[in-house]
Design a protein around this motif. Structure first.
Motif, PDB file in Angstrom:
ATOM      1  N   VAL A 111      -7.253  32.267 -13.961  1.00  0.00           N
ATOM      2  CA  VAL A 111      -6.816  30.881 -13.749  1.00  0.00           C
ATOM      3  C   VAL A 111      -5.742  30.506 -14.761  1.00  0.00           C
ATOM      4  CG1 VAL A 111      -7.528  28.464 -13.774  1.00  0.00           C
ATOM      5  CG2 VAL A 111      -9.015  30.187 -12.735  1.00  0.00           C
ATOM      6  N   LEU A 112      -5.956  30.858 -16.026  1.00  0.00           N
ATOM      7  CA  LEU A 112      -4.987  30.558 -17.077  1.00  0.00           C
ATOM      8  C   LEU A 112      -3.679  31.297 -16.831  1.00  0.00           C
ATOM      9  CD1 LEU A 112      -4.295  29.199 -19.728  1.00  0.00           C
ATOM     10  CD2 LEU A 112      -5.381  31.089 -20.945  1.00  0.00           C
ATOM     11  N   GLN A 113      -3.775  32.552 -16.426  1.00  0.00           N
ATOM     12  CA  GLN A 113      -2.585  33.339 -16.126  1.00  0.00           C
ATOM     13  C   GLN A 113      -1.779  32.686 -15.010  1.00  0.00           C
ATOM     14  OE1 GLN A 113      -3.037  36.806 -13.770  1.00  0.00           O
ATOM     15  NE2 GLN A 113      -1.449  37.960 -14.831  1.00  0.00           N
ATOM     16  N   THR A 114      -2.469  32.286 -13.951  1.00  0.00           N
ATOM     17  CA  THR A 114      -1.798  31.654 -12.811  1.00  0.00           C
ATOM     18  C   THR A 114      -1.114  30.359 -13.223  1.00  0.00           C
ATOM     19  OG1 THR A 114      -3.420  32.617 -11.286  1.00  0.00           O
ATOM     20  CG2 THR A 114      -2.145  30.732 -10.492  1.00  0.00           C
ATOM     21  N   LEU A 115      -1.815  29.538 -14.004  1.00  0.00           N
ATOM     22  CA  LEU A 115      -1.248  28.261 -14.455  1.00  0.00           C
ATOM     23  C   LEU A 115      -0.008  28.473 -15.319  1.00  0.00           C
ATOM     24  CD1 LEU A 115      -4.476  26.211 -15.337  1.00  0.00           C
ATOM     25  CD2 LEU A 115      -2.904  25.828 -13.411  1.00  0.00           C
TER      26      LEU A 115
ATOM     27  N   TYR B  87      11.718  34.411  -7.493  1.00  0.00           N
ATOM     28  CA  TYR B  87      11.386  35.840  -7.422  1.00  0.00           C
ATOM     29  C   TYR B  87      10.090  36.124  -8.179  1.00  0.00           C
ATOM     30  CZ  TYR B  87      11.735  40.840  -8.531  1.00  0.00           C
ATOM     31  OH  TYR B  87      11.470  42.183  -8.699  1.00  0.00           O
ATOM     32  N   ARG B  88       9.933  35.527  -9.362  1.00  0.00           N
ATOM     33  CA  ARG B  88       8.725  35.747 -10.168  1.00  0.00           C
ATOM     34  C   ARG B  88       7.486  35.244  -9.441  1.00  0.00           C
ATOM     35  NH1 ARG B  88       5.245  37.811 -11.660  1.00  0.00           N
ATOM     36  NH2 ARG B  88       4.083  37.701 -13.611  1.00  0.00           N
ATOM     37  N   LEU B  89       7.571  34.057  -8.851  1.00  0.00           N
ATOM     38  CA  LEU B  89       6.430  33.504  -8.115  1.00  0.00           C
ATOM     39  C   LEU B  89       6.093  34.362  -6.906  1.00  0.00           C
ATOM     40  CD1 LEU B  89       7.260  29.683  -8.214  1.00  0.00           C
ATOM     41  CD2 LEU B  89       5.343  30.816  -9.354  1.00  0.00           C
ATOM     42  N   GLN B  90       7.124  34.800  -6.195  1.00  0.00           N
ATOM     43  CA  GLN B  90       6.896  35.625  -5.003  1.00  0.00           C
ATOM     44  C   GLN B  90       6.213  36.932  -5.369  1.00  0.00           C
ATOM     45  OE1 GLN B  90       9.021  38.600  -4.155  1.00  0.00           O
ATOM     46  NE2 GLN B  90       7.805  38.954  -2.319  1.00  0.00           N
ATOM     47  N   LYS B  91       6.659  37.582  -6.465  1.00  0.00           N
ATOM     48  CA  LYS B  91       6.059  38.846  -6.898  1.00  0.00           C
ATOM     49  C   LYS B  91       4.617  38.633  -7.369  1.00  0.00           C
ATOM     50  CE  LYS B  91       7.944  42.400  -7.808  1.00  0.00           C
ATOM     51  NZ  LYS B  91       7.998  43.708  -7.104  1.00  0.00           N
ATOM     52  N   PHE B  92       4.387  37.529  -8.077  1.00  0.00           N
ATOM     53  CA  PHE B  92       3.059  37.266  -8.618  1.00  0.00           C
ATOM     54  C   PHE B  92       2.037  37.051  -7.505  1.00  0.00           C
ATOM     55  CE2 PHE B  92      -0.071  34.045 -10.075  1.00  0.00           C
ATOM     56  CZ  PHE B  92      -0.763  34.848 -10.957  1.00  0.00           C
TER      57      PHE B  92
ATOM     58  N   VAL C  41       3.349  36.898 -25.813  1.00  0.00           N
ATOM     59  CA  VAL C  41       1.983  36.765 -26.353  1.00  0.00           C
ATOM     60  C   VAL C  41       1.057  35.987 -25.415  1.00  0.00           C
ATOM     61  CG1 VAL C  41       0.603  35.798 -28.239  1.00  0.00           C
ATOM     62  CG2 VAL C  41       2.704  37.069 -28.742  1.00  0.00           C
ATOM     63  N   PRO C  42       1.501  34.836 -24.832  1.00  0.00           N
ATOM     64  CA  PRO C  42       0.594  34.124 -23.917  1.00  0.00           C
ATOM     65  C   PRO C  42       0.192  34.928 -22.687  1.00  0.00           C
ATOM     66  CG  PRO C  42       2.396  32.712 -24.605  1.00  0.00           C
ATOM     67  CD  PRO C  42       2.737  34.100 -25.058  1.00  0.00           C
ATOM     68  N   PHE C  43       0.933  36.005 -22.390  1.00  0.00           N
ATOM     69  CA  PHE C  43       0.619  36.823 -21.215  1.00  0.00           C
ATOM     70  C   PHE C  43       0.007  38.160 -21.626  1.00  0.00           C
ATOM     71  CE2 PHE C  43       4.260  34.101 -20.374  1.00  0.00           C
ATOM     72  CZ  PHE C  43       3.827  33.415 -19.254  1.00  0.00           C
ATOM     73  N   SER C  44      -0.546  38.211 -22.842  1.00  0.00           N
ATOM     74  CA  SER C  44      -1.152  39.440 -23.341  1.00  0.00           C
ATOM     75  C   SER C  44      -2.414  39.772 -22.576  1.00  0.00           C
ATOM     76  CB  SER C  44      -1.466  39.304 -24.842  1.00  0.00           C
ATOM     77  OG  SER C  44      -2.422  38.284 -25.042  1.00  0.00           O
TER      78      SER C  44
ATOM     79  N   ILE D 136       2.074  31.079 -15.351  1.00  0.00           N
ATOM     80  CA  ILE D 136       3.189  31.611 -14.561  1.00  0.00           C
ATOM     81  C   ILE D 136       3.791  30.529 -13.680  1.00  0.00           C
ATOM     82  CG2 ILE D 136       3.777  33.202 -12.680  1.00  0.00           C
ATOM     83  CD1 ILE D 136       1.871  35.218 -14.011  1.00  0.00           C
ATOM     84  N   ILE D 137       2.940  29.718 -13.045  1.00  0.00           N
ATOM     85  CA  ILE D 137       3.447  28.630 -12.199  1.00  0.00           C
ATOM     86  C   ILE D 137       4.209  27.612 -13.043  1.00  0.00           C
ATOM     87  CG2 ILE D 137       2.774  26.663 -10.767  1.00  0.00           C
ATOM     88  CD1 ILE D 137       0.518  28.381  -9.654  1.00  0.00           C
ATOM     89  N   ALA D 138       3.647  27.245 -14.200  1.00  0.00           N
ATOM     90  CA  ALA D 138       4.279  26.234 -15.062  1.00  0.00           C
ATOM     91  C   ALA D 138       5.649  26.695 -15.551  1.00  0.00           C
ATOM     92  CB  ALA D 138       3.374  25.922 -16.254  1.00  0.00           C
ATOM     93  N   THR D 139       5.737  27.939 -16.041  1.00  0.00           N
ATOM     94  CA  THR D 139       7.025  28.428 -16.561  1.00  0.00           C
ATOM     95  C   THR D 139       8.048  28.587 -15.435  1.00  0.00           C
ATOM     96  OG1 THR D 139       6.181  30.711 -16.445  1.00  0.00           O
ATOM     97  CG2 THR D 139       6.025  29.580 -18.568  1.00  0.00           C
ATOM     98  N   SER D 140       7.591  28.985 -14.261  1.00  0.00           N
ATOM     99  CA  SER D 140       8.513  29.153 -13.138  1.00  0.00           C
ATOM    100  C   SER D 140       9.034  27.804 -12.653  1.00  0.00           C
ATOM    101  CB  SER D 140       7.817  29.889 -11.985  1.00  0.00           C
ATOM    102  OG  SER D 140       7.441  31.189 -12.370  1.00  0.00           O
ATOM    103  N   VAL D 141       8.152  26.813 -12.570  1.00  0.00           N
ATOM    104  CA  VAL D 141       8.573  25.468 -12.140  1.00  0.00           C
ATOM    105  C   VAL D 141       9.565  24.875 -13.144  1.00  0.00           C
ATOM    106  CG1 VAL D 141       7.788  23.090 -11.796  1.00  0.00           C
ATOM    107  CG2 VAL D 141       6.533  24.980 -10.758  1.00  0.00           C
ATOM    108  N   LEU D 142       9.287  25.040 -14.440  1.00  0.00           N
ATOM    109  CA  LEU D 142      10.216  24.560 -15.473  1.00  0.00           C
ATOM    110  C   LEU D 142      11.577  25.242 -15.342  1.00  0.00           C
ATOM    111  CD1 LEU D 142       7.972  24.365 -18.670  1.00  0.00           C
ATOM    112  CD2 LEU D 142       9.138  22.463 -17.546  1.00  0.00           C
ATOM    113  N   CYS D 143      11.553  26.527 -15.038  1.00  0.00           N
ATOM    114  CA  CYS D 143      12.789  27.292 -14.869  1.00  0.00           C
ATOM    115  C   CYS D 143      13.589  26.763 -13.676  1.00  0.00           C
ATOM    116  CB  CYS D 143      12.451  28.767 -14.673  1.00  0.00           C
ATOM    117  SG  CYS D 143      13.821  29.898 -14.985  1.00  0.00           S
ATOM    118  N   ILE D 144      12.902  26.434 -12.590  1.00  0.00           N
ATOM    119  CA  ILE D 144      13.569  25.885 -11.403  1.00  0.00           C
ATOM    120  C   ILE D 144      14.170  24.516 -11.710  1.00  0.00           C
ATOM    121  CG2 ILE D 144      13.161  24.961  -9.085  1.00  0.00           C
ATOM    122  CD1 ILE D 144      11.079  27.225  -8.738  1.00  0.00           C
ATOM    123  N   ILE D 145      13.403  23.668 -12.395  1.00  0.00           N
ATOM    124  CA  ILE D 145      13.881  22.321 -12.729  1.00  0.00           C
ATOM    125  C   ILE D 145      15.101  22.392 -13.644  1.00  0.00           C
ATOM    126  CG2 ILE D 145      13.302  20.180 -13.950  1.00  0.00           C
ATOM    127  CD1 ILE D 145      10.414  20.583 -12.973  1.00  0.00           C
ATOM    128  N   TYR D 146      14.997  23.219 -14.684  1.00  0.00           N
ATOM    129  CA  TYR D 146      16.108  23.329 -15.630  1.00  0.00           C
ATOM    130  C   TYR D 146      17.340  23.943 -14.960  1.00  0.00           C
ATOM    131  CZ  TYR D 146      18.535  24.017 -20.042  1.00  0.00           C
ATOM    132  OH  TYR D 146      19.461  23.957 -21.053  1.00  0.00           O
TER     133      TYR D 146
END
Length: 246
Positions: free
Chosen positions: A215-219, A90-95, A204-207, A221-231
């Motif tokens: 680019v940093l924002q995209t990376l 859902y987070r990736l789709q909204k982003f 804080v990292p999304f301030s 969000i993608i990284a945290t979402s992928v980790l969430c899916i894996i976990y």
């Protein structure tokens, strides 16, 4: 005699907020915020949802003597894993939907004359409006959802599983129902405090300063979402496997 167990229960509730599944969930929730206060409020609602479920189960088990086996909590855990996957998707789709809207809303193409040494000619340029020049339509694209329903809902599901569920099982063993419920309330207060702090820290990292770097924002969000899916997938696999072999 009462002070030490009281402080220990508050500490247990506070540290409960910093478990891996909680941190991954809250990171995906607060990553859509650009203001720390909204993130902190997400943490409060997340804690309230989490505590509501724990207290409900606690009341059923302590006051009404409803039996919930430890085996049942594996189903709850698997449900939490599924929720983590759904939250990340859902987070990736909204982003990416938001990014697409921003590009389509703000971009405009026009031509203007260019003069070389010999002659003038026209070619196309694509320009993107700076933030200070956004019109009303453009501002609507960037408006963030100030609702905290998502955080509260995630908290409700999270309260069904994890060490929070184990706390309920332990508190149900206390002979005096009043003491059991009192400790659950204290644990829940610690949870809300911990989740408030966790949400604020992990926002804080999304301030606004980092959001200026797309680019940093995209990376992030993608990284945290992928980790969430894996976990989430691991949690589902582990608990469904335990159910199959038990």
């Amino acid at each position: 005699m009462f002070t030490f167990p009281l402080l220990l229960t508050i500490y247990a509730g506070f540290t409960h907020a910093f478990e891996a599944d909680h941190l991954l969930a809250v990171t995906n929730i607060v990553s859509r915020r650009d203001h720390i206060w909204l993130s902190v409020k997400d943490g409060i609602f997340w804690g309230l949802g989490h505590s509501s479920t724990i207290l409900l189960i606690g009341v059923l088990m302590i006051l009404f003597k409803v039996g919930i086996s430890e085996h049942s909590f594996h189903y709850f855990e698997a449900g939490v894993g599924l929720m983590l996957i759904a939250l990340a998707v859902y987070r990736l789709q909204k982003f990416f939907r938001c990014k697409k809207l921003v590009i389509h809303t703000h971009g405009h193409t026009h031509s203007h004359p260019h003069r070389t040494a010999d002659e003038g000619h026209k070619h196309l340029h694509v320009h993107f409006a700076p933030k200070q020049n956004f019109n009303h339509t453009q501002l609507q694209v960037h408006t963030h959802d100030h609702s905290h329903k998502l955080a509260f809902g995630v908290g409700l599901v999270h309260g069904l599983a994890g060490s929070g569920a184990l706390v309920v099982l332990v508190m149900a063993q206390i002979k005096n129902p009043f003491d059991g419920l009192s400790y659950l309330l204290i644990f829940s207060a610690g949870c809300i405090g911990g989740m408030l702090v966790a949400a604020g820290l992990f926002s804080v990292p999304f301030s606004k300063k980092l959001i200026q770097a797309p680019v940093l924002q995209t990376l992030l969000i993608i990284a945290t979402s992928v980790l969430c899916i894996i976990y989430g997938g691991k949690v589902m696999y582990d608990n469904l496997l335990l159910l199959l072999i038990s």
